[in-house]
Design an enzyme around this catalytic site. Sequence first.
Site, short mmCIF file in Angstrom:
data_model
loop_
_atom_site.label_atom_id
_atom_site.label_comp_id
_atom_site.label_asym_id
_atom_site.label_seq_id
_atom_site.Cartn_x
_atom_site.Cartn_y
_atom_site.Cartn_z
N PRO A 124 0.83 -1.20 0.00
CG PRO A 124 -0.36 -1.31 2.00
CD PRO A 124 0.74 -1.95 1.24
CG MET A 125 3.42 2.34 -1.97
SD MET A 125 4.43 2.15 -3.46
CE MET A 125 3.35 1.09 -4.45
CD GLN A 137 -1.34 -0.72 5.48
OE1 GLN A 137 -1.09 0.45 5.27
NE2 GLN A 137 -0.43 -1.69 5.36
CE LYS A 156 5.01 -1.01 5.61
NZ LYS A 156 4.78 0.16 4.72
CB CYS A 165 2.83 4.69 8.46
SG CYS A 165 2.92 6.35 7.71
#
Length: 201
Positions: free
Chosen positions: A16-17, A70, A141, A101
């Site tokens: 995921p970005m 996410q 993550k 993050c």
Amino acid sequence: MQIGPYALANRVFVAPMAGVTNTVFRRLCKNLGADVLTTEFVSAEGILHRNERTRRYIEFQPDERPVGVQLFGANPERLAEAAKAVIDWVGPDFIDLNFGCPVNKVVSRNGGSSLLKDCPLLKKVAASVVSAAGPVPVTAKIRIGWDQKNINALTTARLLEDCGIQALAVHGRTKEQGYSGLADWEVIGKVAQAVQIPVIG
């Protein structure tokens, strides 16, 4: 490799970005052989407020499956509610939790990699979401740690596995590194050896 009911052939995951992994980008990746897709990360609060922009972030097409949504946040109860709402709202194949993050506006709200410094809270968040998601798999993550003095990926990985997390993505940098410097693949390898669930580098 298998996540929940999904057997994966190519073992290629699209990370995921923010601002990148929209439905068009994800479908291009799928056509090029990606096995698993994940939406841009969204906040639990955005989900619970039924924010229209959040809705656009998590929409996907049937040909993207298996696809996950996410989530990030730090309140176990709110994240559990958000996970249930997402499942009811768009029916993803899995829920992914962002504990990696490094962006300050996320970390300052106790989200993302800030939870790497608070393993008891990270455990509560993961356990709450796994329980709320029911049969829908939950993945996570992480980064390898907060900084070079606090590399705790092995501890975090084992803790998440014990909570019922079904796969783990590991970014081989610390929060302090952000996106600079070299990723530490040795730590990722040690995580893969330490747990029984699939580990994605």
